[in-house]
Design a protein around this motif. Structure first.
Motif, mmCIF file in Angstrom:
data_model
loop_
_atom_site.group_PDB
_atom_site.id
_atom_site.type_symbol
_atom_site.label_atom_id
_atom_site.label_comp_id
_atom_site.label_asym_id
_atom_site.label_seq_id
_atom_site.Cartn_x
_atom_site.Cartn_y
_atom_site.Cartn_z
ATOM 1 N N ASN A 1 3.696 -63.486 -29.035
ATOM 2 C CA ASN A 1 4.418 -64.645 -29.576
ATOM 3 C C ASN A 1 5.366 -64.259 -30.713
ATOM 4 O OD1 ASN A 1 2.352 -64.314 -31.488
ATOM 5 N ND2 ASN A 1 1.994 -66.514 -31.727
ATOM 6 N N ASP A 2 5.054 -63.197 -31.459
ATOM 7 C CA ASP A 2 5.984 -62.763 -32.511
ATOM 8 C C ASP A 2 7.292 -62.263 -31.885
ATOM 9 O OD1 ASP A 2 4.499 -60.615 -31.461
ATOM 10 O OD2 ASP A 2 4.605 -59.418 -33.287
ATOM 11 N N PRO B 1 8.090 -47.238 -25.492
ATOM 12 C CA PRO B 1 9.410 -47.756 -25.867
ATOM 13 C C PRO B 1 9.536 -49.184 -25.316
ATOM 14 C CG PRO B 1 9.588 -45.635 -24.702
ATOM 15 C CD PRO B 1 8.162 -46.061 -24.599
ATOM 16 N N GLY B 2 10.001 -50.103 -26.148
ATOM 17 C CA GLY B 2 10.139 -51.492 -25.683
ATOM 18 C C GLY B 2 8.854 -52.296 -25.747
ATOM 19 N N SER B 3 7.856 -51.778 -26.449
ATOM 20 C CA SER B 3 6.603 -52.538 -26.557
ATOM 21 C C SER B 3 6.592 -53.392 -27.818
ATOM 22 C CB SER B 3 5.401 -51.588 -26.573
ATOM 23 O OG SER B 3 5.450 -50.749 -27.702
ATOM 24 N N GLY B 4 5.775 -54.423 -27.793
ATOM 25 C CA GLY B 4 5.519 -55.195 -29.002
ATOM 26 C C GLY B 4 4.681 -54.364 -29.960
ATOM 27 N N THR B 5 3.810 -53.549 -29.388
ATOM 28 C CA THR B 5 2.960 -52.646 -30.187
ATOM 29 C C THR B 5 3.810 -51.860 -31.188
ATOM 30 O OG1 THR B 5 1.455 -52.378 -28.319
ATOM 31 C CG2 THR B 5 1.411 -50.650 -30.007
ATOM 32 N N GLU B 6 4.923 -51.337 -30.712
ATOM 33 C CA GLU B 6 5.765 -50.490 -31.556
ATOM 34 C C GLU B 6 6.309 -51.281 -32.752
ATOM 35 O OE1 GLU B 6 8.980 -48.729 -33.335
ATOM 36 O OE2 GLU B 6 9.411 -50.327 -31.921
ATOM 37 N N ALA B 7 6.691 -52.530 -32.513
ATOM 38 C CA ALA B 7 7.178 -53.368 -33.618
ATOM 39 C C ALA B 7 6.045 -53.614 -34.616
ATOM 40 C CB ALA B 7 7.705 -54.696 -33.080
ATOM 41 N N VAL C 1 -5.766 -57.475 -37.708
ATOM 42 C CA VAL C 1 -4.827 -58.592 -37.593
ATOM 43 C C VAL C 1 -4.446 -58.727 -36.124
ATOM 44 C CG1 VAL C 1 -3.901 -58.436 -39.940
ATOM 45 C CG2 VAL C 1 -2.876 -57.056 -38.124
ATOM 46 N N ALA C 2 -3.972 -59.929 -35.762
ATOM 47 C CA ALA C 2 -3.659 -60.170 -34.346
ATOM 48 C C ALA C 2 -2.455 -61.088 -34.213
ATOM 49 C CB ALA C 2 -4.863 -60.802 -33.653
ATOM 50 N N VAL C 3 -1.814 -60.997 -33.074
ATOM 51 C CA VAL C 3 -0.789 -61.961 -32.670
ATOM 52 C C VAL C 3 -1.319 -62.634 -31.394
ATOM 53 C CG1 VAL C 3 1.144 -60.764 -33.768
ATOM 54 C CG2 VAL C 3 0.478 -60.140 -31.433
ATOM 55 N N MET C 4 -0.512 -63.462 -30.752
ATOM 56 C CA MET C 4 -0.988 -64.128 -29.535
ATOM 57 C C MET C 4 -0.187 -63.681 -28.316
ATOM 58 S SD MET C 4 -3.527 -66.215 -30.142
ATOM 59 C CE MET C 4 -3.624 -67.378 -28.773
ATOM 60 N N GLY D 1 0.602 -72.385 -31.515
ATOM 61 C CA GLY D 1 1.293 -71.150 -31.899
ATOM 62 C C GLY D 1 2.441 -70.780 -30.976
ATOM 63 N N LEU D 2 2.933 -71.765 -30.235
ATOM 64 C CA LEU D 2 4.033 -71.505 -29.296
ATOM 65 C C LEU D 2 5.359 -71.531 -30.059
ATOM 66 C CD1 LEU D 2 3.922 -71.306 -26.080
ATOM 67 C CD2 LEU D 2 4.953 -73.562 -26.123
#
Ligand code: GLU
Length: 320
Positions: A90-91, A147-153, A251-254, A300-301
């Motif tokens: 969601n981030d 590359p291109g993952s949310g993980t990396e951000a 910590v977490a995101v959705m 959280g949308l």
């Protein structure tokens, strides 16, 4: 009528029937690609289960789940029209819609279907690595996601809370499966993963090696949340992985399901309905599939819902 005439007429009728069925216009078959992530994550098994649900329950549609670099790559693929559905954080969806962080232009093609389950930022190392805190990563070799993952951000933002940049580390852009292999082989010292727990890649490491998760506590959370409000505090329960005896903070995101704004209302209505009427199948594909609930789908949308999803939620009395 002579017998030969009768036979001729029957043959002609038969030919006409065969030709009619061969050339009659059929309702158009529609293909839907679902962008997921790497094979050792959670998006991939859940995306696969969703594709199966769509194939069985939505007529005229063939869906397939694709492996990708995950969230950021998925948004870009959806924007350029190479996939129609995607699993994303969601981030990352928020940055896309607003043209922030890694998106220099707003991505207007993105529409929400539902928030799904928490994705925990897991900083994984092995017992004996000497890495006990984020700060200990200085000078180490660290996998920061594909590359291109949310993980990396997430890795970049979390390291920044300690004043650490990629220049202070040796950084490897690896999928979860590659990171697990490299950690086991001693080629890297630690890896970041943002995914539902338990994550297959971490289970794989824990099966043969003494895995250790590094806590990301309230100090990290407090520094993060001022700039990045999508992070929430979570606890990774004891026993999530083999040999992990104590619970720890992180910590977490959705995770979210998004679709292209270009898809017809009716199609997205049918996909949304098929998904929410077959949640047991998502729960069977991965434990986090059990977190998916109609009542929580709009929590959280960060982006607008697709009109087809809105219609389904309205029918079900879900607020949005
Ligand atoms: N959230 C991860 C990412 O976008 C992918 C998680 C998964 O594959 O389950 O980088």
């Amino acid at each position: 009528m002579k017998r030969t005439h009768l036979i001729l007429v029957l043959v002609l009728v038969l030919v006409a029937v065969v030709v009619f069925f061969a050339v009659r216009p059929r309702p158009e078959e529609r293909f839907l690609s679902i962008a997921t992530g790497g094979v050792a994550g959670v998006y991939y098994p859940l995306g696969g289960a969703l594709a199966e649900i769509i194939n069985e329950k939505v007529s005229g549609v063939t869906a397939t789940a694709e492996t990708t670099g995950a969230s950021v790559a998925n948004v870009r693929m959806l924007a350029e029209g190479s996939v129609e559905l995607a699993l994303v954080q969601n981030d990352i969806a928020f940055y896309a819609l607003n043209g922030r962080e890694m998106f220099t232009e707003p991505v207007t093609a993105l529409r929400g279907v539902a928030t799904l389950y928490p994705e925990v930022i897991q900083l994984v190392t092995l017992e004996g690595s000497g890495i006990n805190t984020l700060g200990d990563l200085r000078g180490k070799r660290v996998a920061v996601g594909a590359p291109g993952s949310g993980t990396e951000a997430n890795a970049r933002q979390i390291l920044a809370t300690q004043g650490i940049t990629y220049a202070d580390l040796t950084v490897d852009y690896l999928s979860f499966a590659e990171a697990a292999g490299s950690l086991k082989d001693g080629h890297i010292d630690a890896a970041f993963l943002t995914a539902g727990i338990p994550t297959a890649a971490v289970m794989d490491i824990a099966a043969t090696h003494p895995v250790k998760l590094v806590p990301l506590g309230s100090d990290v959370y407090n520094l993060l949340v001022t700039d990045y409000p999508f992070y929430a505090r979570v606890t990774i329960p004891a026993g999530t992985y083999r040999g992990q005896d104590a619970q720890l903070e992180s910590v977490a995101v959705m995770a979210m399901l998004v679709v292209s704004a270009e898809l017809p209302e009716n199609l997205v209505y049918n996909v949304t309905k098929a998904m929410f009427e077959n949640l047991d199948r998502l729960g069977a594909a991965h434990a986090r599939g059990k977190d998916i609930k109609l009542e929580k789908a709009t929590e959280g949308l960060p982006i607008p819902l697709h009109p087809g999803t809105e219609r389904y939620f309205r029918e079900k009395g879900v607020g949005f």
